[in-house]
Write a protein that holds these residues in place. Structure first.
Motif, PDB file in Angstrom:
ATOM      1  N   ASN A 198       9.468  10.666  -2.889  1.00  0.00           N
ATOM      2  CA  ASN A 198       8.091   9.747  -3.290  1.00  0.00           C
ATOM      3  C   ASN A 198       8.430   8.391  -3.436  1.00  0.00           C
ATOM      4  O   ASN A 198       7.451   7.509  -3.132  1.00  0.00           O
ATOM      5  CB  ASN A 198       7.650  10.343  -4.568  1.00  0.00           C
ATOM      6  CG  ASN A 198       7.008  11.821  -4.420  1.00  0.00           C
ATOM      7  OD1 ASN A 198       6.557  12.428  -3.100  1.00  0.00           O
ATOM      8  ND2 ASN A 198       6.852  12.693  -5.442  1.00  0.00           N
ATOM      9  N   ASN A 199       9.558   8.033  -3.993  1.00  0.00           N
ATOM     10  CA  ASN A 199       9.975   6.729  -4.084  1.00  0.00           C
ATOM     11  C   ASN A 199       9.886   5.851  -2.446  1.00  0.00           C
ATOM     12  O   ASN A 199       9.364   4.926  -2.339  1.00  0.00           O
ATOM     13  CB  ASN A 199      11.326   6.626  -4.711  1.00  0.00           C
ATOM     14  CG  ASN A 199      10.988   6.635  -6.343  1.00  0.00           C
ATOM     15  OD1 ASN A 199      10.037   6.507  -6.653  1.00  0.00           O
ATOM     16  ND2 ASN A 199      12.216   6.898  -6.855  1.00  0.00           N
ATOM     17  N   ILE A 200      10.570   6.563  -1.694  1.00  0.00           N
ATOM     18  CA  ILE A 200      10.590   6.061  -0.277  1.00  0.00           C
ATOM     19  C   ILE A 200       9.209   5.827   0.138  1.00  0.00           C
ATOM     20  O   ILE A 200       9.095   4.698   0.796  1.00  0.00           O
ATOM     21  CB  ILE A 200      11.532   7.026   0.506  1.00  0.00           C
ATOM     22  CG1 ILE A 200      13.032   6.993  -0.013  1.00  0.00           C
ATOM     23  CG2 ILE A 200      11.440   6.446   1.947  1.00  0.00           C
ATOM     24  CD1 ILE A 200      13.706   8.044   0.630  1.00  0.00           C
ATOM     25  N   GLN A 201       8.438   6.896   0.111  1.00  0.00           N
ATOM     26  CA  GLN A 201       7.279   6.930   0.813  1.00  0.00           C
ATOM     27  C   GLN A 201       6.251   5.760  -0.095  1.00  0.00           C
ATOM     28  O   GLN A 201       5.656   4.925   0.584  1.00  0.00           O
ATOM     29  CB  GLN A 201       6.476   8.065   0.607  1.00  0.00           C
ATOM     30  CG  GLN A 201       7.076   9.217   1.425  1.00  0.00           C
ATOM     31  CD  GLN A 201       7.211   8.713   3.157  1.00  0.00           C
ATOM     32  OE1 GLN A 201       6.423   8.227   3.272  1.00  0.00           O
ATOM     33  NE2 GLN A 201       8.365   9.075   3.590  1.00  0.00           N
ATOM     34  N   ASN A 202       6.153   5.693  -1.503  1.00  0.00           N
ATOM     35  CA  ASN A 202       5.709   4.656  -2.022  1.00  0.00           C
ATOM     36  C   ASN A 202       5.980   3.255  -1.681  1.00  0.00           C
ATOM     37  O   ASN A 202       5.214   2.444  -1.607  1.00  0.00           O
ATOM     38  CB  ASN A 202       5.944   4.713  -3.584  1.00  0.00           C
ATOM     39  CG  ASN A 202       4.965   5.998  -4.067  1.00  0.00           C
ATOM     40  OD1 ASN A 202       4.104   6.365  -3.344  1.00  0.00           O
ATOM     41  ND2 ASN A 202       5.629   6.406  -5.429  1.00  0.00           N
ATOM     42  N   ILE A 203       7.492   2.905  -1.535  1.00  0.00           N
ATOM     43  CA  ILE A 203       7.962   1.618  -1.168  1.00  0.00           C
ATOM     44  C   ILE A 203       7.397   1.272   0.187  1.00  0.00           C
ATOM     45  O   ILE A 203       7.219  -0.048   0.351  1.00  0.00           O
ATOM     46  CB  ILE A 203       9.362   1.601  -1.485  1.00  0.00           C
ATOM     47  CG1 ILE A 203       9.837   1.905  -2.791  1.00  0.00           C
ATOM     48  CG2 ILE A 203      10.034   0.476  -0.449  1.00  0.00           C
ATOM     49  CD1 ILE A 203      11.175   1.829  -3.275  1.00  0.00           C
ATOM     50  N   ARG A 204       7.629   2.138   1.044  1.00  0.00           N
ATOM     51  CA  ARG A 204       7.112   1.947   2.672  1.00  0.00           C
ATOM     52  C   ARG A 204       5.654   1.814   2.554  1.00  0.00           C
ATOM     53  O   ARG A 204       5.108   0.666   3.508  1.00  0.00           O
ATOM     54  CB  ARG A 204       7.398   3.178   3.282  1.00  0.00           C
ATOM     55  CG  ARG A 204       8.977   3.368   3.680  1.00  0.00           C
ATOM     56  CD  ARG A 204       9.094   4.832   4.696  1.00  0.00           C
ATOM     57  NE  ARG A 204       8.342   4.383   6.050  1.00  0.00           N
ATOM     58  CZ  ARG A 204       8.013   5.081   6.771  1.00  0.00           C
ATOM     59  NH1 ARG A 204       8.221   6.496   6.445  1.00  0.00           N
ATOM     60  NH2 ARG A 204       7.480   4.771   7.790  1.00  0.00           N
ATOM     61  N   ALA A 205       4.794   2.287   1.802  1.00  0.00           N
ATOM     62  CA  ALA A 205       3.369   2.069   1.789  1.00  0.00           C
ATOM     63  C   ALA A 205       3.127   0.764   1.156  1.00  0.00           C
ATOM     64  O   ALA A 205       2.528  -0.134   1.546  1.00  0.00           O
ATOM     65  CB  ALA A 205       2.597   3.018   1.082  1.00  0.00           C
ATOM     66  N   ALA A 206       3.758   0.399   0.191  1.00  0.00           N
ATOM     67  CA  ALA A 206       3.630  -1.006  -0.604  1.00  0.00           C
ATOM     68  C   ALA A 206       4.201  -1.833   0.441  1.00  0.00           C
ATOM     69  O   ALA A 206       3.453  -2.986   0.616  1.00  0.00           O
ATOM     70  CB  ALA A 206       4.574  -0.903  -1.929  1.00  0.00           C
ATOM     71  N   SER A 207       5.355  -1.891   1.197  1.00  0.00           N
ATOM     72  CA  SER A 207       5.942  -2.811   1.908  1.00  0.00           C
ATOM     73  C   SER A 207       4.782  -3.305   3.383  1.00  0.00           C
ATOM     74  O   SER A 207       4.409  -4.197   3.601  1.00  0.00           O
ATOM     75  CB  SER A 207       7.023  -2.367   2.651  1.00  0.00           C
ATOM     76  OG  SER A 207       8.013  -2.328   1.618  1.00  0.00           O
TER      77      SER A 207
END
Length: 316
Positions: free
Chosen positions: A6-15
């Motif tokens: 979830n952290n990885i996907q959230n950071i990718r989306a935010a980026s």
């Protein structure tokens, strides 16, 4: 410890959202007429006072040829000036002109306003969290890139001879690089594949050899010596290419070094190679091994009209 999915996907989306909202998807950036690479270059030069092109390549993580073309345009536009280094007169230092300082001032004003407006929508504690979090994340990304580049230098293995999949892989590296950097198309990639397929069937001859740079069993570079197609005991250096992540790592020098040792051992009278005038980094590498420009003309053997060049290395 591996981050939670979830952290990885959230950071990718935010980026992705940050890239869009800050304008990095546009052809120009920060209220200028320049692309992101040019804006970042001027900001780094302002920060450091002056930089060489090689230093900018390392800082930006971009291709040498792309950085060279971009810097030439900024010098021509009057944003940057070149001056000889006090330590080495052959090295040119890049610094901002008066116009460049004004441009950077406008870039900083624009960026400060955008970031300030966004932070103004957050409470002070969240602002502090965002500031520290982004700094830590950016540093971690940089460390990962440097670690990958170090692994390439340390883990590269040079092998010889045919390896399954090499024709397609070498053609792919040529096709991707030359399409992106020089607008070559399917004609060029097909010519690479066809020539390499023919050559692979002749690798049983002692005068022919190919060297492959491998990292974790993946081909990341190649060069070949064809001792037959020119005749007259002349060797033909062919299919020198590096994967994008390997340029500047020293892998290319290792490959050319192996090929030149082979040519010396085979007692060729000379080594010939054909290239064109925009591959300046490759030219410097060739010249460091004793190649000299012997011929230059307008030609279209790679599918578009360019200034072709022939380099010769005489073997005494």
């Amino acid at each position: 410890m591996i981050s939670e999915p979830n952290n990885i996907q959230n950071i990718r989306a935010a980026s992705r959202l940050m890239v869009r909202e800050l304008g990095f998807m546009n052809q120009n950036l920060a209220a200028t007429d320049y692309p992101p690479s040019a804006v970042h270059s001027m900001l780094e030069i302002e920060t450091h006072g002056s930089l060489t092109a090689a230093q900018l390549v390392q800082l930006l993580g971009l291709e040498k040829s792309s950085v060279s073309r971009m810097l030439a345009k900024l010098v021509e536009a009057g944003e940057l000036k070149e001056s000889p280094s006090a330590e080495d007169g052959r090295t040119k230092l890049l610094s901002l002109t008066g116009k460049g300082r004004d441009t950077v001032h406008n870039i900083n004003t624009y960026a400060d306003e955008r970031v300030g407006a966004a932070l103004g929508m957050l409470d002070p504690l969240t602002q502090e969290t965002v500031s520290h979090g982004l700094s830590s994340y950016a540093s971690a990304l940089k460390a990962c890139r440097e670690n990958i580049e170090g692994n390439i230098r340390n883990n590269v293995k040079i092998v010889t001879g045919y390896h399954a999949g090499m024709i397609g892989r070498i053609a792919e590296m040529h096709g991707r690089y030359y399409a992106r950097e020089h607008n070559f198309g399917s004609f060029f990639e097909g010519k690479v594949a066809a020539g390499l397929a023919d050559f692979s069937g002749r690798l049983d001859k002692p005068c022919n050899q190919i060297w492959l740079a491998m990292v974790n069993e993946r081909i990341v570079g190649s060069v070949a010596i064809d001792g037959e197609d020119l005749g007259n005991k002349e060797a033909h250096l062919r299919w020198f290419i590096l994967d994008d992540g390997c340029r500047g790592s020293g892998v290319g020098r290792k490959l050319i070094g192996e090929a030149m040792r082979f040519c010396d051992e085979q007692s060729f009278t000379s080594v010939q190679l054909w290239t064109f005038n925009k591959l300046k980094a490759a030219r410097r590498l060739y010249e460091s091994f004793g190649f000299e420009l012997s011929k230059e003309w307008e030609g279209d053997q790679w599918g578009s009209t360019i200034t072709e060049q022939q380099f010769t290395r005489k073997i005494i």
